[in-house]
Design an enzyme around this catalytic site. Structure first.
Site, PDB file in Angstrom:
ATOM      1  N   LYS A  75     -20.064 -20.553  -9.342  1.00 17.92           N
ATOM      2  CA  LYS A  75     -19.504 -20.332 -10.648  1.00 17.92           C
ATOM      3  C   LYS A  75     -18.036 -19.726 -10.620  1.00 17.92           C
ATOM      4  O   LYS A  75     -17.142 -20.284 -11.202  1.00 17.92           O
ATOM      5  CB  LYS A  75     -20.175 -19.099 -11.719  1.00 17.92           C
ATOM      6  N   TYR A  98       0.783  -1.152  -0.049  1.00 19.22           N
ATOM      7  CA  TYR A  98       0.236   0.043  -0.046  1.00 19.22           C
ATOM      8  C   TYR A  98       1.074   1.336   0.092  1.00 19.22           C
ATOM      9  O   TYR A  98       1.854   1.387  -0.735  1.00 19.22           O
ATOM     10  CB  TYR A  98      -0.916   0.172   1.132  1.00 19.22           C
TER      11      TYR A  98
END
Length: 753
Positions: free
Chosen positions: A99, A44
């Site tokens: 999925k 970060y």
């Protein structure tokens, strides 16, 4: 089509599956170290500013510095959820998570499910368009027609990343592959066949469009909806159906079926009668893909026309049209070349690759799963979903088609290297386990669950039966087990076979058998009777010994040491074998087999060599080429010590036996597993990191296995008990129902036992 209609389970069990461990089926895992302040500074602020500036200067570098290139959005608004209809966006989330799991399991594609709470096509188009920077591809799912056509077309025009509505094109690609092979077997040419399509929804229209693109003539295809044939001039037909209207005198499905070569059904159960099938052309091809029940069942069709070829969407019939054969690998290939679209050329390439794969010699694991029908022919025109070759074959074909059609932004230069890379993405254990489960379905066994009053064990037993693996033989107090079955939502608890040792009519036979076995080991007949009546492990072992069960599982309520002691009162090791335990550590791309983790405290050289040979055999059964390392604190004598002789002697024994696997030792774990450390020992006989680790003693083995299970976060199967005369498994006391079920299936398959 992905229906698994032959799999039964209760609603309570399904909800428990989705709730247990942690709610849902997916989680986010960091792919970079996050342990130190430096790691966080790089991940970060301020380190992240560097790739930000790089991407701002060159957007293409987003594929280099972010997950975009392997990230697919699975998007739905819940208007056509499976066969359940319009239940809304939130209700579609379990399906979309599923999925995402399939993407990862079959093609190592990361995906995020996104459910959009709107039925306005334009709102969906706008929302997905705004997401383009986040993803490398868009998979649309469970969106009703005709909105799905509008949404997909608009997104294809707007976005420069692959977009595919799988309900349409997944079914189209797999069915087209099957049709290619059916025509091949019957000597037909696509340009000449007469096709009847029953159903005019998203999947049916996509199937029709694709086979036309592959050579079937427009005028040779008759499409029907619930009102009959779609013909030129028929009133009330939308633009998507009218594109497939033809000039024909036929007005009903029955009329259209006369003389037809091929029937493609994506409609409703029972739409086709045996009389219709009888009127089709010789060797008719029937794809009855209605979900969950086909337009006509294969037995009905075969009875009417023994010369027909039949495919359905169901796994309990041959020739299953299953979308998982296509979409993971289509996106894999598209992502790997940074395709800007999934076009007709890529879909046709996928269909042809799948068709050609079915014609090749079938791998052993697929043959085992398919039982007798495992060679290319009338009952094998579509590959099995767990065929390990699909990844490289289909993905490569799609990637090449993308390059040839001009939509690839990052062409592949070396396809041999690419195929090798694809193989390395997946752990062969997953495919091997899938085929083992299917093999047991083909040859179901009776497994004795010795602790049926335990809820975890009973859940596993219920799943064992409901998933079609065989008969669970439950040991426990009859009423207690019956009550627990009812609490777990089983509607027919009386249908389960329960054996209560206190009242079983088998007790006299058991006592006689066991007394003859133990009478010269200090046991009186009354001692034996007490053991049979009161010890569930002795009673369960006797059920197996006397042929009332094929395998046994226990261990949830007593320690491993105590359980195996009780089992050994009844069952012996295999002749010439040494019982020992294996833990199977399954990571994303590799599996490690660790032995002996449960039985032998300090194996001698011969025992270590035997354990290595038998563990290598298990590794090979699970899809791996064994590379065995005999572990130690020492690597080739450095440092020296007094515990090394047995290990060195075990290696010498294998030198004499000349087994058909690689082996080396003594080695510290880093020298066995880390390629950089291995490079310091160029004389090592291992061609790569070891995947079978033979521990020098039970203390180090058991500690290592439990540490890895608790700290590494990888999936663990085991301990698996090897070398008993009958398949017996002793689970860890911390096991959950899936662990118990896996051990039961492995025992039934003869792999663990």
């Amino acid at each position: 089509m992905t229906d698994e209609s032959n799999v039964r389970f209760t609603e309570r069990e399904a909800l428990f599956y989705h709730n247990t461990i942690r709610p849902g089926k997916i989680e986010i895992i960091a792919s970079k170290p996050m342990a130190t302040q430096r790691d966080l500074s790089l991940a970060y602020s301020p380190g992240v500013a560097v790739p930000v500036r790089a991407i701002a200067e060159d957007p293409a570098t987003a594929y280099d510095y972010t997950a975009k290139g392997n990230l697919v959005a699975v998007i739905s608004n819940g208007t056509a959820i499976l066969g359940l209809g319009n239940l809304g966006a939130l209700a579609s989330k379990p399906v979309m998570e599923g999925k995402a799991v399939l993407f990862k399991r079959f093609a190592d594609v990361d995906s995020i499910d996104i459910e959009l709470a709107t039925e306005d096509p334009q709102a969906i188009i706008d929302a997905v368009t705004l997401m383009e920077p986040s993803f490398g591809g868009i998979n649309l799912e469970d969106i009703k027609a005709p909105e799905c056509f509008i949404i997909e077309q608009a997104l294809k025009e707007r976005l420069k990343i692959p977009v595919m509505h799988d309900d349409q094109h997944g079914t189209a690609i797999i069915s087209a592959a099957g049709l290619l092979n059916a025509c091949f077997l019957t000597g037909r040419n696509l340009a000449d066949v007469k096709v009847v399509v029953n159903g005019a929804g998203a999947a049916a229209i996509a199937c029709t469009a694709l086979i036309k693109a592959m050579g079937v003539r427009h005028t040779n295809v008759t499409m029907c909806d619930s009102k009959g044939v779609i013909y030129i001039g028929r009133a009330g037909v939308d633009q998507f159906k009218s594109a497939h209207a033809i000039d024909t005198p036929h007005r009903t499905l029955e009329e259209a079926m006369q003389g037809a070569d091929i029937f493609l059904g994506l409609s409703v159960q029972g739409a086709v009668t045996p009389e219709m099938v009888k009127k089709m052309a010789p060797q008719p091809i029937i794809f009855a893909m209605a979900n969950p029940d086909p337009e006509i069942t294969p037995p009905e069709a075969k009875a009417a026309r023994p010369d027909c070829i039949v495919a359905t969407g169901r796994s309990d019939y041959p020739n299953q049209v299953n979308n998982v054969l296509g979409f993971p690998f289509i996106f894999r290939g598209a992502l790997d070349v940074r395709a800007t679209a999934i076009n007709e050329e890529m879909k046709i390439a996928a269909a042809r690759a799948i068709a050609e794969l079915a014609r090749e010699a079938v791998p052993e694991e697929v043959a085992a799963a398919y039982g007798q029908n495992h060679t290319f022919g009338l009952d094998y025109i579509i590959p099995a979903p767990f065929d390990p070759r699909l990844m490289e074959v289909v993905s490569s074909a799609v990637a090449k088609a993308a390059m040839d059609s001009g939509v690839a932004q990052k062409p592949i230069e070396d396809f041999d290297a690419y195929r090798t890379e694809l193989k390395a993405r997946l752990n062969p254990t997953t495919s091997a386990l899938t085929s083992v489960y299917q093999q047991v379905k083909e040859n179901p066994k009776r497994v004795v669950f010795a602790e049926a009053e335990n809820e975890v064990v009973l859940r596993a037993a219920i799943q064992y039966r409901d998933f079609g693996y065989g008969t669970p033989v439950l040991v426990g107090r009859t009423q207690a087990v019956h009550n627990l079955l009812t609490e777990l939502g089983v509607g027919d608890p009386d249908s389960f076979e329960i054996h209560n040792s206190a009242v079983s009519p088998l007790v006299p036979e058991m006592v006689k058998y066991l007394y003859e076995r133990l009478q010269r080991r200090g046991f009186l007949e009354r001692d034996v009777r007490r053991m049979v009546n009161q010890d569930r492990n002795v009673f369960a072992s006797l059920l197996v010994a006397l042929g009332h069960g094929d395998a046994m599982i226990s261990g949830m309520t007593r320690t491993f040491a105590q359980t195996i002691k009780e089992v050994r009162q009844v069952l012996d090791p295999k002749a010439g074998h040494l019982p020992f335990g294996i833990h199977m550590m399954i990571a994303k791309n590799y599996t490690v087999f660790l032995a002996d983790t449960t039985v032998n405290e300090r194996p001698n050289a011969a025992e270590l060599a035997h354990i290595a040979t038998e563990t290598a055999a298990v590794a090979r059964r699970m899809g791996h080429e064994p590379r065995v390392a005999f572990l130690s604190y020492s690597t080739f004598g450095n440092p020296s010590g007094r515990w090394l002789d047995e290990i060195r002697s075990a290696v010498a024994i294998l030198d004499e036996q000349k087994p058909n696997f690689e082996y080396e030792g003594e080695m510290a774990p880093d020298a066995a597993l880390n390629p950089k450390v291995m490079a310091s020992y160029p004389f090592s006989r291992l061609s790569g990191p070891a995947n079978v680790l033979i521990m020098p003693g039970l203390q180090s083995a058991n500690i290592s296995a439990k540490l890895l299970r608790e700290l590494a976060g990888n999936a663990v199967i085991g301990p698996m008990l090897i070398g008993m005369e009958k398949p017996v498994q002793i689970a860890a006391m911390t096991s959950i129902a899936p662990d118990i079920l896996t051990l039961a299936v492995l025992a039934a398959a003869g792999i663990a036992g």
